[in-house]
Scaffold this motif. Structure first.
Motif, PDB file in Angstrom:
ATOM      1  N   ARG A  14       0.809  -1.219   0.000  1.00 39.68           N
ATOM      2  CA  ARG A  14       0.000   0.000   0.000  1.00 39.68           C
ATOM      3  C   ARG A  14       0.846   1.274   0.000  1.00 39.68           C
ATOM      4  NH1 ARG A  14      -4.326  -2.064   4.638  1.00 39.68           N
ATOM      5  NH2 ARG A  14      -5.288  -3.713   3.367  1.00 39.68           N
ATOM      6  N   GLY A  15       2.174   1.108   0.063  1.00 38.02           N
ATOM      7  CA  GLY A  15       3.052   2.271   0.042  1.00 38.02           C
ATOM      8  C   GLY A  15       3.262   2.920   1.396  1.00 38.02           C
ATOM      9  N   TYR A  16       2.905   2.210   2.467  1.00 33.17           N
ATOM     10  CA  TYR A  16       3.144   2.739   3.819  1.00 33.17           C
ATOM     11  C   TYR A  16       4.549   2.300   4.248  1.00 33.17           C
ATOM     12  CZ  TYR A  16      -1.992   3.150   3.863  1.00 33.17           C
ATOM     13  OH  TYR A  16      -3.303   3.443   3.558  1.00 33.17           O
ATOM     14  N   TYR A  17       5.544   2.967   3.677  1.00 31.92           N
ATOM     15  CA  TYR A  17       6.913   2.477   3.799  1.00 31.92           C
ATOM     16  C   TYR A  17       7.474   2.550   5.219  1.00 31.92           C
ATOM     17  CZ  TYR A  17       6.773   2.630  -1.282  1.00 31.92           C
ATOM     18  OH  TYR A  17       6.431   2.436  -2.599  1.00 31.92           O
ATOM     19  N   VAL A  18       7.150   3.604   5.934  1.00 29.21           N
ATOM     20  CA  VAL A  18       7.674   3.741   7.293  1.00 29.21           C
ATOM     21  C   VAL A  18       7.127   2.627   8.187  1.00 29.21           C
ATOM     22  CG1 VAL A  18       7.720   5.196   9.356  1.00 29.21           C
ATOM     23  CG2 VAL A  18       8.019   6.234   7.089  1.00 29.21           C
ATOM     24  N   ARG A  19       5.838   2.388   8.102  1.00 35.17           N
ATOM     25  CA  ARG A  19       5.224   1.338   8.926  1.00 35.17           C
ATOM     26  C   ARG A  19       5.718  -0.040   8.509  1.00 35.17           C
ATOM     27  NH1 ARG A  19      -1.130   2.787   9.175  1.00 35.17           N
ATOM     28  NH2 ARG A  19      -1.097   1.214  10.829  1.00 35.17           N
ATOM     29  N   ALA A  20       5.913  -0.243   7.205  1.00 32.93           N
ATOM     30  CA  ALA A  20       6.436  -1.518   6.715  1.00 32.93           C
ATOM     31  C   ALA A  20       7.854  -1.740   7.241  1.00 32.93           C
ATOM     32  CB  ALA A  20       6.427  -1.544   5.197  1.00 32.93           C
ATOM     33  N   MET A  21       8.695  -0.706   7.184  1.00 30.04           N
ATOM     34  CA  MET A  21      10.063  -0.824   7.663  1.00 30.04           C
ATOM     35  C   MET A  21      10.108  -1.145   9.154  1.00 30.04           C
ATOM     36  SD  MET A  21      13.291  -0.723   6.882  1.00 30.04           S
ATOM     37  CE  MET A  21      13.649   0.257   5.429  1.00 30.04           C
ATOM     38  N   GLU A  22       9.255  -0.486   9.907  1.00 32.48           N
ATOM     39  CA  GLU A  22       9.184  -0.766  11.351  1.00 32.48           C
ATOM     40  C   GLU A  22       8.827  -2.227  11.597  1.00 32.48           C
ATOM     41  OE1 GLU A  22       6.295   1.997  12.722  1.00 32.48           O
ATOM     42  OE2 GLU A  22       7.705   3.688  12.848  1.00 32.48           O
ATOM     43  N   GLN A  23       7.890  -2.721  10.828  1.00 35.47           N
ATOM     44  CA  GLN A  23       7.433  -4.100  10.996  1.00 35.47           C
ATOM     45  C   GLN A  23       8.548  -5.099  10.654  1.00 35.47           C
ATOM     46  OE1 GLN A  23       4.417  -4.198  12.241  1.00 35.47           O
ATOM     47  NE2 GLN A  23       4.227  -6.405  12.420  1.00 35.47           N
ATOM     48  N   PHE A  24       9.206  -4.879   9.531  1.00 38.62           N
ATOM     49  CA  PHE A  24      10.257  -5.809   9.092  1.00 38.62           C
ATOM     50  C   PHE A  24      11.465  -5.758  10.032  1.00 38.62           C
ATOM     51  CE2 PHE A  24       8.388  -5.052   4.672  1.00 38.62           C
ATOM     52  CZ  PHE A  24       7.588  -6.177   4.756  1.00 38.62           C
ATOM     53  N   ASN A  25      11.797  -4.577  10.485  1.00 39.81           N
ATOM     54  CA  ASN A  25      12.924  -4.462  11.424  1.00 39.81           C
ATOM     55  C   ASN A  25      12.610  -5.156  12.747  1.00 39.81           C
ATOM     56  OD1 ASN A  25      15.080  -3.138  10.122  1.00 39.81           O
ATOM     57  ND2 ASN A  25      14.044  -1.163  10.288  1.00 39.81           N
ATOM     58  N   ARG A  26      11.362  -5.065  13.166  1.00 41.31           N
ATOM     59  CA  ARG A  26      10.949  -5.734  14.412  1.00 41.31           C
ATOM     60  C   ARG A  26      11.135  -7.249  14.278  1.00 41.31           C
ATOM     61  NH1 ARG A  26       6.099  -3.837  14.586  1.00 41.31           N
ATOM     62  NH2 ARG A  26       6.724  -1.918  15.636  1.00 41.31           N
ATOM     63  N   ILE A  27      10.716  -7.773  13.136  1.00 39.95           N
ATOM     64  CA  ILE A  27      10.865  -9.222  12.899  1.00 39.95           C
ATOM     65  C   ILE A  27      12.338  -9.604  12.854  1.00 39.95           C
ATOM     66  CG2 ILE A  27      10.456 -11.081  11.230  1.00 39.95           C
ATOM     67  CD1 ILE A  27       7.969  -9.458  10.314  1.00 39.95           C
ATOM     68  N   ARG A  28      13.118  -8.826  12.128  1.00 38.86           N
ATOM     69  CA  ARG A  28      14.536  -9.137  11.957  1.00 38.86           C
ATOM     70  C   ARG A  28      15.303  -9.058  13.280  1.00 38.86           C
ATOM     71  NH1 ARG A  28      18.189  -5.563   7.903  1.00 38.86           N
ATOM     72  NH2 ARG A  28      17.648  -4.005   9.471  1.00 38.86           N
ATOM     73  N   ASN A  29      14.937  -8.111  14.110  1.00 38.88           N
ATOM     74  CA  ASN A  29      15.675  -7.892  15.355  1.00 38.88           C
ATOM     75  C   ASN A  29      15.259  -8.831  16.492  1.00 38.88           C
ATOM     76  OD1 ASN A  29      17.095  -5.814  14.133  1.00 38.88           O
ATOM     77  ND2 ASN A  29      15.655  -4.231  14.826  1.00 38.88           N
ATOM     78  N   TYR A  30      13.980  -9.229  16.513  1.00 34.46           N
ATOM     79  CA  TYR A  30      13.489 -10.004  17.650  1.00 34.46           C
ATOM     80  C   TYR A  30      13.201 -11.468  17.342  1.00 34.46           C
ATOM     81  CZ  TYR A  30      12.964  -5.475  19.914  1.00 34.46           C
ATOM     82  OH  TYR A  30      13.212  -4.238  20.449  1.00 34.46           O
ATOM     83  N   HIS A  31      13.301 -11.845  16.072  1.00 32.69           N
ATOM     84  CA  HIS A  31      13.025 -13.244  15.702  1.00 32.69           C
ATOM     85  C   HIS A  31      14.079 -13.743  14.719  1.00 32.69           C
ATOM     86  CE1 HIS A  31       9.055 -12.806  17.575  1.00 32.69           C
ATOM     87  NE2 HIS A  31       8.975 -11.651  16.949  1.00 32.69           N
ATOM     88  N   ARG A  32      15.345 -13.555  15.076  1.00 34.28           N
ATOM     89  CA  ARG A  32      16.450 -13.817  14.156  1.00 34.28           C
ATOM     90  C   ARG A  32      16.492 -15.262  13.658  1.00 34.28           C
ATOM     91  NH1 ARG A  32      20.119 -10.009  13.271  1.00 34.28           N
ATOM     92  NH2 ARG A  32      20.121  -8.141  14.584  1.00 34.28           N
ATOM     93  N   ASP A  33      16.042 -16.199  14.456  1.00 27.58           N
ATOM     94  CA  ASP A  33      16.125 -17.608  14.077  1.00 27.58           C
ATOM     95  C   ASP A  33      14.911 -18.080  13.271  1.00 27.58           C
ATOM     96  OD1 ASP A  33      18.573 -17.851  15.367  1.00 27.58           O
ATOM     97  OD2 ASP A  33      17.638 -18.348  17.287  1.00 27.58           O
TER      98      ASP A  33
END
Length: 202
Positions: A14-33
């Motif tokens: 939908r082009g909500y890039y800031v919210r998308a980035m926050e979501q992906f970074n959260r996954i990458r940082n807290y669920h590395r495995d």
């Protein structure tokens, strides 16, 4: 984690890039495995690409390639890295073609490496387009030297085109220039050889 990832993808579509980035970074940082952390890394690169931030996207794709060299989407990653170079390259051959050359280097051997890739046809088309542009660049430089009667430079550029892009549509013109350059240098045998090669193309 899957739900978080799907939410991030919805934001991205939908082009909500800031919210998308926050979501992906959260996954990458807290669920590395988790496998979705790897997908989140790729999604971040896609996000930069969708925003037209070619350098950031390229670096993110290249980081992904280094971290996951056997990933089943590696063909997509290599395809996209090349596209980042391609998007930055000027379409006018007379301009600096460093980015075009980088795209060509990135896509060399793509079909052999990924014979079943769904991106193979597009890569082949853009690869040919980039090669034609680089050949055209060499031809323009050769013509520049021709106007100044710098025949050694003319011959060098013409040979460079013939060696680098032997399938280019500019080969006949390069051979013609090469023949003239050799003739002006007194190299009659080489000039005749270039003429013979040109005649063989007909």
């Amino acid at each position: 984690v899957e739900e978080q990832y799907e939410l991030g993808m919805r934001f991205l579509r939908r082009g909500y890039y800031v919210r998308a980035m926050e979501q992906f970074n959260r996954i990458r940082n807290y669920h590395r495995d988790d496998p979705y952390a790897i997908q989140a890394e790729l999604a971040i690169a896609d996000l930069y690409y969708d925003k037209g931030e070619w350098d950031q996207a390229r670096l993110a794709y290249m980081d992904f390639q280094r971290s996951h060299p056997r990933h089943d989407q590696l063909d997509y990653v290599v395809y996209r890295i090349g596209l980042c170079f391609y998007r930055k390259a000027p379409r006018i051959a007379s301009r600096d073609q460093a980015w075009t050359r980088q795209a060509v280097n990135q896509w060399v051997g793509f079909q052999a490496r990924f014979p079943d890739s769904e991106y193979g046809e597009e890569v082949a088309e853009k690869f040919l387009e980039c090669q034609e542009r680089l050949a055209r660049k060499e031809l323009l430089i050769a013509r520049f030297y021709e106007r100044r009667e710098a025949w050694v430079a003319v011959g060098g550029r013409a040979e460079g085109l013939l060696n680098g892009w032997p399938e280019s549509s500019h080969v006949p013109e390069a051979l013609s220039l090469l023949s003239v350059a050799y003739a002006w240098q007194g190299n009659t045998v080489e000039a005749q050889d270039a003429q013979t090669r040109l005649a063989d193309l007909d």
